[in-house]
Design a protein around this motif. Structure first.
Motif, short mmCIF file in Angstrom:
data_model
loop_
_atom_site.label_atom_id
_atom_site.label_comp_id
_atom_site.label_asym_id
_atom_site.label_seq_id
_atom_site.Cartn_x
_atom_site.Cartn_y
_atom_site.Cartn_z
N ASP A 94 -44.66 -22.42 -35.80
CA ASP A 94 -43.37 -23.06 -36.11
C ASP A 94 -42.17 -22.26 -35.61
O ASP A 94 -41.09 -22.82 -35.43
N MET A 95 -42.34 -20.95 -35.41
CA MET A 95 -41.18 -20.12 -35.17
C MET A 95 -40.39 -20.50 -33.91
O MET A 95 -39.15 -20.51 -33.95
N PRO A 96 -41.02 -20.82 -32.78
CA PRO A 96 -40.21 -21.22 -31.62
C PRO A 96 -39.30 -22.41 -31.92
O PRO A 96 -38.13 -22.42 -31.51
N GLU A 97 -39.82 -23.41 -32.64
CA GLU A 97 -38.99 -24.55 -33.00
C GLU A 97 -37.90 -24.16 -34.00
O GLU A 97 -36.76 -24.61 -33.89
N LEU A 98 -38.25 -23.35 -34.98
CA LEU A 98 -37.26 -22.92 -35.96
C LEU A 98 -36.10 -22.19 -35.30
O LEU A 98 -34.94 -22.37 -35.66
N LEU A 99 -36.42 -21.36 -34.31
CA LEU A 99 -35.36 -20.64 -33.60
C LEU A 99 -34.49 -21.60 -32.79
O LEU A 99 -33.28 -21.38 -32.64
N ARG A 100 -35.08 -22.67 -32.31
CA ARG A 100 -34.30 -23.66 -31.55
C ARG A 100 -33.31 -24.39 -32.44
O ARG A 100 -32.18 -24.66 -32.05
N TYR A 101 -33.73 -24.69 -33.68
CA TYR A 101 -32.91 -25.53 -34.54
C TYR A 101 -32.01 -24.76 -35.49
O TYR A 101 -30.99 -25.29 -35.95
N SER A 102 -32.35 -23.52 -35.81
CA SER A 102 -31.68 -22.80 -36.91
C SER A 102 -30.59 -21.88 -36.41
O SER A 102 -30.68 -21.29 -35.33
N ASP A 103 -29.57 -21.72 -37.25
CA ASP A 103 -28.52 -20.70 -37.03
C ASP A 103 -28.78 -19.47 -37.89
O ASP A 103 -28.41 -18.36 -37.51
N HIS A 104 -29.37 -19.68 -39.06
CA HIS A 104 -29.77 -18.61 -39.97
C HIS A 104 -31.23 -18.83 -40.34
O HIS A 104 -31.63 -19.97 -40.62
N ILE A 105 -32.02 -17.77 -40.36
CA ILE A 105 -33.39 -17.84 -40.86
C ILE A 105 -33.56 -16.74 -41.90
O ILE A 105 -33.32 -15.55 -41.61
N VAL A 106 -33.97 -17.14 -43.09
CA VAL A 106 -34.17 -16.19 -44.19
C VAL A 106 -35.67 -15.96 -44.37
O VAL A 106 -36.45 -16.91 -44.45
N PHE A 107 -36.05 -14.68 -44.44
CA PHE A 107 -37.44 -14.30 -44.60
C PHE A 107 -37.70 -13.92 -46.06
O PHE A 107 -36.89 -13.25 -46.69
N ASN A 108 -38.84 -14.35 -46.55
CA ASN A 108 -39.18 -14.16 -47.96
C ASN A 108 -39.79 -12.79 -48.23
O ASN A 108 -39.92 -12.39 -49.39
#
Length: 381
Positions: A94-108
Motif C-alpha cells: 500500500d505504501m507507494p499509493e499512500l505516498l501518492r495520495y497523502s500529504d501527512h502519514i502517521v506511523f503507529n
C-alpha cells in the motif's frame, strides 16, 4: 428543517437522507473554531465519507483524515485538498499509493517508521511523517472505543518512545476521545504535555485526532477555543483536529417502511431496513436510535418492537411507542443516521443497501445513489 418532507413517497425506502442545510450549520461551528484559533480541521472519512457532499464541506475544512489506502485515494480524488493518513499498520504493497495520495502519514510505531522511512525520503513530493502517541489516559467509558485502554495497540506509550529515531519525524498524533466534550480534551492535553512535552520542540505540527463532539448542542466551544489558543501560545506548532461525527452529527435520516406486523407476546414491526446491515452501531455500541414522532415503550398508546429483515434473531432496533397503531406501508424516519452508517453498512443476507440522497437547501430531495444486485455481486467472488 421540515421533517415532513422525509415522508414524501417519492423518496425511496430504505434511504439515507442527509440535509445540506444541517451540514452547513455544523460547518459554521467548525469554521468558527478555525477562525478563532487558527487550527485546521479535517474530515475523518472513517465516520462520514459521502463524497457527493464534499463540494460543500471543502468550502470550510482543510482536508481529510484517512485510515487506509482507499480512503486516502477517495480524499485525494474527490475532496481535492490535504490528505492525512493514520493507521495501526501499513502493508508494504500500500505504501507507494499512500505516498501518492497523502500529504501527512502517521506511523503507529517506530518499527513501522523505520520500515518505511526510506520510501518517504525517496518520494518525489514532500510527505510529512508523524508518530502516533498514546498518553495512557482514558476518557472513553466504552472499552471497545477507548484507544488508551489497557494493552491498546494504538500509539506509542512513553516508555517505548524512541527519541533516538525521530530524525525525519515532523509531527505527533494522538487520538484518545470518542463523542466527548472539551473538558475531556482539557484533561488529556495536560497528560500529553506532561509525558511528551519535551519532544514538542523537535516537531512542526501536532494532530489532536478525533472524538471531539464539537457540533453537539451542549459542547463547550468556548473552552475548546481557549484550550487550542493557549496550547499554541505555549507551543508554536501547527495544530490539526480530525473529527468525523462532528461534521455529520444530527444531519442525516434513515427513511424506512413497515413490511409486516407479527405478534409474539408483543407487537413486532418488521421493517425494510436492518440494525445488523444498515445501522450496525445499534448492535455494536449498542444504542437505541431516535425516531420522529416515537417515544419510549409505554410512553404513547401503542408500543412495538422494531426489527430488521435479516435472518439474525437479534436484528432488533429497539422498542418504541406511537400515538396510533402502525400499519403495513407506514414510513418511519430514524434520526442522526449520517455518520458511521454508510461507511459501516453491509449486504448481509444479500439485502440491498439503502439508497442515498440529499435534501438540498431549496427543500428538494435529490437521489444520489440507488443500489442493486451488481453492488452485492461485485463484492463477492
Amino acid at each position: 428543517m421540515d421533517r415532513e418532507i422525509l415522508l414524501d413517497p417519492t423518496i425511496p425506502s430504505p434511504c439515507y437522507v442527509v440535509s445540506e442545510e444541517l451540514i452547513r450549520n455544523n460547518l459554521a461551528v467548525l469554521d468558527r473554531v478555525q477562525r478563532q484559533t487558527g487550527v485546521k480541521i479535517l474530515l475523518a472519512l472513517k465516520g462520514f465519507a459521502m463524497f457527493s457532499l464534499f463540494p460543500v464541506i471543502r468550502e470550510v475544512l482543510h482536508g481529510v483524515a484517512a485510515s487506509s489506502v482507499d480512503e486516502a485515494r477517495l480524499g485525494y480524488e474527490e475532496f481535492g485538498k490535504a490528505v492525512h493518513t493514520c493507521a495501526p499498520a501499513y502493508p508494504d504493497a500500500d505504501m507507494p499509493e499512500l505516498l501518492r495520495y497523502s500529504d501527512h502519514i502517521v506511523f503507529n510505531s517506530f518499527t513501522q517508521w523505520k520500515r518505511f522511512r526510506g520510501q518517504l525520503a525517496d518520494c518525489p513530493k514532500p510527505v510529512r511523517a508523524g508518530i502516533r502517541i498514546n498518553p495512557q489516559h482514558s476518557e472513553v467509558k466504552v472499552a471497545i472505543y477507548d484507544p488508551c485502554g489497557p494493552c491498546s495497540r494504538l500509539g506509542v506509550v512513553r516508555s517505548r518512545f524512541d527519541t533516538a529515531s525521530l530524525e525525519g519525524i515532523t509531527g505527533l498524533h494522538f487520538h484518545t476521545l470518542c463523542e466527548l466534550n472539551a473538558d475531556s480534551l482539557e484533561r488529556t492535553l495536560k497528560v500529553v504535555e506532561e509525558r511528551f512535552g519535551d519532544v514538542f520542540g523537535r516537531m512542526e505540527w501536532i494532530n489532536f485526532g478525533g472524538g471531539h463532539h464539537i457540533t453537539r448542542a451542549d459542547y463547550d466551544v468556548d473552552l475548546l477555543c481557549r484550550l487550542l489558543t493557549d496550547f499554541q501560545r505555549r507551543h508554536p506548532l501547527e495544530v490539526f483536529l480530525e473529527p468525523g461525527e462532528a461534521i455529520a452529527l444530527n444531519t442525516g435520516f434513515l427513511v424506512a417502511t413497515v413490511l409486516d406486523i407479527v405478534e409474539n407476546n408483543m407487537s413486532i414491526a418488521v421493517l425494510d431496513t436492518s440494525a445488523a446491515a444498515h445501522m450496525p452501531d445499534v448492535l455494536e455500541m449498542p444504542y437505541r436510535p431516535e425516531i420522529v414522532g416515537a417515544g419510549q415503550p409505554g410512553a404513547l398508546p401503542f408500543t412495538y418492537r422494531l426489527a430488521g429483515m435479516t435472518c439474525l434473531a437479534g436484528d432488533v432496533i429497539g422498542d418504541y411507542s406511537f400515538e396510533r397503531p402502525l400499519a403495513v406501508g407506514d414510513r418511519l424516519v430514524f434520526l442522526d443516521m449520517a455518520h458511521y452508517s454508510m461507511v459501516k453498512n453491509n449486504t448481509f443476507n444479500g439485502i440491498r443497501l439503502p439508497s442515498i440522497g440529499i435534501l438540498e437547501q431549496n427543500g428538494r430531495f435529490r437521489l444520489v445513489k440507488r443500489f442493486g444486485y451488481e453492488d452485492y455481486r461485485n463484492r463477492l467472488s
